[in-house]
Scaffold this motif. Structure first.
Motif, PDB file in Angstrom:
ATOM      1  N   GLN A  55      -3.877   2.113   0.385  1.00  0.00           N
ATOM      2  CA  GLN A  55      -3.802   1.263  -1.172  1.00  0.00           C
ATOM      3  C   GLN A  55      -2.417   0.281  -1.171  1.00  0.00           C
ATOM      4  OE1 GLN A  55      -3.214   4.570  -3.748  1.00  0.00           O
ATOM      5  NE2 GLN A  55      -5.300   5.586  -3.168  1.00  0.00           N
ATOM      6  N   VAL A  56      -2.614  -0.882  -1.443  1.00  0.00           N
ATOM      7  CA  VAL A  56      -1.559  -1.937  -1.538  1.00  0.00           C
ATOM      8  C   VAL A  56      -1.537  -2.383  -2.846  1.00  0.00           C
ATOM      9  CG1 VAL A  56      -0.777  -4.045  -0.749  1.00  0.00           C
ATOM     10  CG2 VAL A  56      -2.278  -2.530   0.937  1.00  0.00           C
ATOM     11  N   THR A  57      -0.366  -2.408  -3.428  1.00  0.00           N
ATOM     12  CA  THR A  57      -0.063  -3.001  -4.939  1.00  0.00           C
ATOM     13  C   THR A  57       1.254  -4.046  -4.537  1.00  0.00           C
ATOM     14  OG1 THR A  57       1.384  -1.177  -5.245  1.00  0.00           O
ATOM     15  CG2 THR A  57      -0.908  -0.868  -5.969  1.00  0.00           C
ATOM     16  N   PRO A  58       1.193  -4.853  -5.469  1.00  0.00           N
ATOM     17  CA  PRO A  58       2.163  -5.953  -5.418  1.00  0.00           C
ATOM     18  C   PRO A  58       3.583  -5.178  -5.800  1.00  0.00           C
ATOM     19  CG  PRO A  58       0.394  -6.989  -6.615  1.00  0.00           C
ATOM     20  CD  PRO A  58       0.052  -5.342  -6.162  1.00  0.00           C
ATOM     21  N   SER A  59       4.649  -5.610  -4.932  1.00  0.00           N
ATOM     22  CA  SER A  59       5.983  -5.144  -5.550  1.00  0.00           C
ATOM     23  C   SER A  59       7.173  -5.932  -5.889  1.00  0.00           C
ATOM     24  CB  SER A  59       6.667  -4.470  -4.051  1.00  0.00           C
ATOM     25  OG  SER A  59       7.798  -3.984  -4.199  1.00  0.00           O
ATOM     26  N   SER A  60       8.106  -5.338  -6.786  1.00  0.00           N
ATOM     27  CA  SER A  60       9.253  -5.873  -7.372  1.00  0.00           C
ATOM     28  C   SER A  60      10.246  -6.144  -6.442  1.00  0.00           C
ATOM     29  CB  SER A  60       9.577  -5.291  -8.524  1.00  0.00           C
ATOM     30  OG  SER A  60      10.098  -3.962  -8.356  1.00  0.00           O
TER      31      SER A  60
END
Length: 205
Positions: free
Chosen positions: A139-144
């Motif tokens: 699972q990949v999500t945008p990161s800050s």
């Protein structure tokens, strides 16, 4: 299960590829199962009314009249069933929208957009190339912090040193994403879900 986590970083330009459809997550399968059971139950009641002439309205009115609280319970149950059906219908669409987000890279000639779905495919490919990994769900999500956060659920081969194996997976994913897509990882979190019982090595392309 053995959750392990770590963080790394990198930068620059990129391209991606599509992701083949995979298995539904557990929560999606549960929602679909419950929604299916509700629909089957409603269909069975409707079929019974039609075939045997059951006066459902009169029976329901009599049942509710025996105790006023039954009406509230019935309305609550119907509302809960409709909420589950709605959640089952909406959740895959929401998840799909999230996967279609992109990471933007600026170059001297313009912008390059890399889809989160393509990055997910690359990360899964990198994890599955590590010797001793049987299955990898990513699972990949945008990161800050970096470009993306990566979560990997692993099934490993028997008799493998899990801490060393997880270090290799984290390092491989970080390097592979930097080299192939120019994407940096804010965090790479691993969860060892199980130990494979067979000797067959499975790779997700």
């Amino acid at each position: 299960m053995y959750p392990l986590s770590g963080s790394t970083s990198a930068s620059s330009a990129a391209q991606g590829e599509g992701e083949p459809p995979g298995r539904l997550p557990v929560i999606d399968r549960a929602l679909v199962l419950v929604a299916g059971l509700v629909v089957v139950a409603v269909g069975f009641v409707g079929m019974t009314v039609g075939l045997f002439g059951w006066d459902a309205g009169s029976t329901l009115s009599w049942w509710v009249a025996q105790d006023p609280n039954r009406g509230r319970v019935l309305v609550s149950a119907v509302g809960a069933a409709l909420a589950v059906i709605g959640a089952a219908a909406l959740r895959p669409a929401v998840r799909s929208a999230g996967r279609d987000r992109t990471i933007v890279r600026s170059t001297s000639l313009g912008e390059v957009h890399i889809s989160v779905r393509a990055i997910q495919t690359l990360a899964r490919r990198a994890a599955s190339q590590v010797q001793g990994i049987r299955e990898a769900e990513v699972q990949v999500t945008p990161s800050s912090v970096g470009d993306v956060n990566v979560r990997v659920i692993l099934t490993v081969a028997p008799d493998e040193p899990i801490p060393e194996l997880c270090d290799q997976v984290q390092s491989r994913i970080d390097q592979y994403l930097r080299q192939t897509a120019g994407v940096s990882c804010g965090q790479i979190r691993l969860v060892v879900r199980g130990i494979s019982r067979d000797g067959h090595r499975s790779r997700s392309e």
